[in-house]
Design a protein around this motif. Structure first.
Motif, PDB file in Angstrom:
ATOM      1  N   ARG A 150       0.838  -1.200   0.000  1.00 25.88           N
ATOM      2  CA  ARG A 150       0.000   0.000   0.000  1.00 25.88           C
ATOM      3  C   ARG A 150       0.876   1.254   0.000  1.00 25.88           C
ATOM      4  O   ARG A 150       0.644   2.189  -0.758  1.00 25.88           O
ATOM      5  N   ALA A 151       1.882   1.275   0.865  1.00 25.06           N
ATOM      6  CA  ALA A 151       2.721   2.465   1.008  1.00 25.06           C
ATOM      7  C   ALA A 151       3.488   2.763  -0.267  1.00 25.06           C
ATOM      8  O   ALA A 151       3.489   3.896  -0.760  1.00 25.06           O
ATOM      9  N   ALA A 152       4.167   1.756  -0.806  1.00 21.47           N
ATOM     10  CA  ALA A 152       4.993   1.974  -1.987  1.00 21.47           C
ATOM     11  C   ALA A 152       4.144   2.327  -3.202  1.00 21.47           C
ATOM     12  O   ALA A 152       4.548   3.143  -4.041  1.00 21.47           O
ATOM     13  N   SER A 153       2.959   1.747  -3.298  1.00 19.98           N
ATOM     14  CA  SER A 153       2.063   2.088  -4.414  1.00 19.98           C
ATOM     15  C   SER A 153       1.560   3.520  -4.283  1.00 19.98           C
ATOM     16  O   SER A 153       1.555   4.279  -5.255  1.00 19.98           O
ATOM     17  N   LEU A 154       1.151   3.892  -3.090  1.00 21.55           N
ATOM     18  CA  LEU A 154       0.625   5.241  -2.867  1.00 21.55           C
ATOM     19  C   LEU A 154       1.705   6.301  -3.049  1.00 21.55           C
ATOM     20  O   LEU A 154       1.444   7.393  -3.553  1.00 21.55           O
ATOM     21  N   ALA A 155       2.945   5.986  -2.635  1.00 18.83           N
ATOM     22  CA  ALA A 155       4.041   6.942  -2.759  1.00 18.83           C
ATOM     23  C   ALA A 155       4.752   6.837  -4.111  1.00 18.83           C
ATOM     24  O   ALA A 155       5.688   7.595  -4.365  1.00 18.83           O
ATOM     25  N   ASN A 156       4.289   5.904  -4.941  1.00 20.55           N
ATOM     26  CA  ASN A 156       4.862   5.719  -6.288  1.00 20.55           C
ATOM     27  C   ASN A 156       6.360   5.409  -6.206  1.00 20.55           C
ATOM     28  O   ASN A 156       7.175   5.986  -6.923  1.00 20.55           O
ATOM     29  N   ILE A 157       6.703   4.486  -5.322  1.00 25.18           N
ATOM     30  CA  ILE A 157       8.093   4.070  -5.143  1.00 25.18           C
ATOM     31  C   ILE A 157       8.265   2.653  -5.673  1.00 25.18           C
ATOM     32  O   ILE A 157       7.664   1.710  -5.147  1.00 25.18           O
ATOM     33  N   ARG A 158       9.054   2.495  -6.705  1.00 29.90           N
ATOM     34  CA  ARG A 158       9.267   1.170  -7.300  1.00 29.90           C
ATOM     35  C   ARG A 158      10.369   0.409  -6.581  1.00 29.90           C
ATOM     36  O   ARG A 158      10.314  -0.812  -6.449  1.00 29.90           O
ATOM     37  N   MET A 159      11.401   1.098  -6.156  1.00 29.69           N
ATOM     38  CA  MET A 159      12.513   0.475  -5.445  1.00 29.69           C
ATOM     39  C   MET A 159      12.744   1.230  -4.129  1.00 29.69           C
ATOM     40  O   MET A 159      12.907   2.451  -4.141  1.00 29.69           O
ATOM     41  N   LEU A 160      12.795   0.528  -3.021  1.00 28.96           N
ATOM     42  CA  LEU A 160      13.080   1.154  -1.736  1.00 28.96           C
ATOM     43  C   LEU A 160      14.548   1.555  -1.702  1.00 28.96           C
ATOM     44  O   LEU A 160      15.431   0.733  -1.955  1.00 28.96           O
ATOM     45  N   ASN A 161      14.799   2.816  -1.400  1.00 24.54           N
ATOM     46  CA  ASN A 161      16.146   3.370  -1.402  1.00 24.54           C
ATOM     47  C   ASN A 161      16.832   3.183  -2.759  1.00 24.54           C
ATOM     48  O   ASN A 161      18.064   3.127  -2.840  1.00 24.54           O
ATOM     49  N   GLY A 162      16.055   3.042  -3.803  1.00 25.26           N
ATOM     50  CA  GLY A 162      16.613   2.954  -5.146  1.00 25.26           C
ATOM     51  C   GLY A 162      17.138   1.604  -5.545  1.00 25.26           C
ATOM     52  O   GLY A 162      17.520   1.400  -6.709  1.00 25.26           O
ATOM     53  N   ASN A 163      17.156   0.618  -4.610  1.00 28.10           N
ATOM     54  CA  ASN A 163      17.759  -0.660  -4.978  1.00 28.10           C
ATOM     55  C   ASN A 163      17.099  -1.899  -4.387  1.00 28.10           C
ATOM     56  O   ASN A 163      17.535  -3.018  -4.683  1.00 28.10           O
ATOM     57  N   VAL A 164      16.088  -1.751  -3.584  1.00 29.29           N
ATOM     58  CA  VAL A 164      15.424  -2.918  -2.991  1.00 29.29           C
ATOM     59  C   VAL A 164      14.069  -3.125  -3.676  1.00 29.29           C
ATOM     60  O   VAL A 164      13.165  -2.291  -3.559  1.00 29.29           O
ATOM     61  N   ASP A 165      13.943  -4.245  -4.374  1.00 26.84           N
ATOM     62  CA  ASP A 165      12.748  -4.554  -5.165  1.00 26.84           C
ATOM     63  C   ASP A 165      11.661  -5.135  -4.258  1.00 26.84           C
ATOM     64  O   ASP A 165      11.510  -6.349  -4.139  1.00 26.84           O
ATOM     65  N   TRP A 166      10.918  -4.256  -3.615  1.00 27.36           N
ATOM     66  CA  TRP A 166       9.897  -4.714  -2.665  1.00 27.36           C
ATOM     67  C   TRP A 166       8.871  -5.626  -3.330  1.00 27.36           C
ATOM     68  O   TRP A 166       8.422  -6.613  -2.732  1.00 27.36           O
ATOM     69  N   TYR A 167       8.494  -5.310  -4.566  1.00 23.74           N
ATOM     70  CA  TYR A 167       7.467  -6.111  -5.240  1.00 23.74           C
ATOM     71  C   TYR A 167       8.005  -7.499  -5.593  1.00 23.74           C
ATOM     72  O   TYR A 167       7.341  -8.512  -5.365  1.00 23.74           O
ATOM     73  N   GLY A 168       9.208  -7.546  -6.140  1.00 22.66           N
ATOM     74  CA  GLY A 168       9.787  -8.828  -6.518  1.00 22.66           C
ATOM     75  C   GLY A 168      10.012  -9.738  -5.332  1.00 22.66           C
ATOM     76  O   GLY A 168       9.689 -10.932  -5.369  1.00 22.66           O
TER      77      GLY A 168
END
Length: 337
Positions: free
Chosen positions: A285-303
């Protein structure tokens, strides 16, 4: 819990591509109408019910221009257009749920929302779990055309910014600001990892509530911007906190409950709707709402999250309740699924 579980199942089906005209969706919505959608609903129920209705009426929201509105004027026109297009009975349900939700708001004790009607002892003070669902509810209601006051979102922004806890064991990073067109500028900002815990005060962060706070701030930014009530200073502060939470989450987004802040946890031992499943949902929910694909630019939360879920899925398509909570054998769990 039958109504909330049914609403979750319908929401999952709609997100999965099942048409709202499908017989199963129609039957489920009719059943909820007959049950009056649990009119005395509060934080969790409010979030689930309103997210379902928002997804169900997404076609109307698109047609009204609500999901593409950029200015306060466009937003106001689109909101009224959508509201007028929805069935009166459904508008009544939306309004009643939001009215009940306000009764679960805690005015003292660091604020936030709780499980039930505060005046009747329905909670034990606010917490960041109930509050996450309250903000998801307000966001969904706004996207259904309901008239939500900007003060609702300003109040939550102030609370989250005041209670942001810095995790100083994680090295700070320096990032360049972006201009309105998304290009880097020469202005550099130092961001410290941090977030929020279960309580609404300033407590050590954990993954699920760092995510909850990040998602809520993203909601507040969107909603205040659409109302023309977002100052530049407030926007900067929110975005810095969102980046700090994303940095914290990047360092803790691993399936290991032995990490300093708990990590994702293990799906094998998570009870229905708790633990690792709640962690993954909050991050999504958070990453989708904030439009963040990679946490800190390198962690693939979705994958990472997808792989964990696929590995934990049963042969019949369900997900189980953890063995340590369900006795000698894992049993299919509706909320986890």
């Amino acid at each position: 819990f039958a109504r909330e579980w049914s609403a979750l199942c319908l929401l999952a089906m709609l997100h999965g591509g099942v048409a709202r005209e499908d017989a199963a969706i129609e039957k489920g919505m009719k059943w909820l109408d007959e049950k009056k959608w649990m009119m005395l609903s509060y934080s969790y129920e409010a979030g689930i019910f309103l997210m379902l209705l928002q997804k169900y009426y997404e076609k109307e929201a698109l047609a009204a221009g609500l999901l593409s509105a950029k200015t306060p004027a466009d937003f106001k026109v689109a909101r009224k257009k959508l509201r007028d297009s929805l069935p009166a009975e459904r508008n009544k349900i939306i309004d009643q749920i939001i009215s009940n939700l306000e009764l679960a708001r805690v005015t003292g004790n660091n604020g936030g929302y709780t499980y039930g009607r505060v005046a009747e002892g329905g909670g034990y003070g606010g917490d960041n779990s109930c509050t996450q669902y309250a903000l998801l509810a307000y966001h969904a209601a706004s996207l259904l055309g309901a008239d939500i006051r900007g003060d609702v979102f300003k109040r939550e922004v102030r609370r989250l910014l005041d209670s942001f806890y810095e995790a100083k064991e994680i090295a700070a990073v320096t990032v360049e600001e972006e201009d309105p067109k998304g290009k880097k500028t020469s202005v550099k900002v130092t961001v410290q990892a941090g977030g929020w815990g279960y309580g609404t005060g300033k407590t050590a962060p954990v993954l699920q509530f760092a995510a909850a706070g990040m998602g809520s701030l993203a909601i507040c930014l969107d909603q205040l911007r659409l109302r023309g009530e977002l100052s530049q200073d407030l926007e900067d502060s929110c975005e810095k906190a969102i980046l700090g939470a994303a940095l914290f989450m990047a360092h803790n987004y691993e399936p290991d409950s032995k990490r300093p802040y708990g990590g994702i946890g293990q799906l094998e031992t998570a009870m229905d709707g708790h633990g690792a499943y709640y962690n993954l949902y909050s991050v999504e929910r958070a990453a989708s709402l904030a439009n963040i694909r990679m946490l800190n630019g390198n962690v693939d939360w979705y994958g990472i999250g997808s792989r964990l879920l696929i590995e934990a899925q049963n042969d019949d398509g369900s997900w189980s309740q953890g063995r340590s909570f369900a006795g000698s054998a894992a049993v299919p769990a509706t909320v986890n699924t």
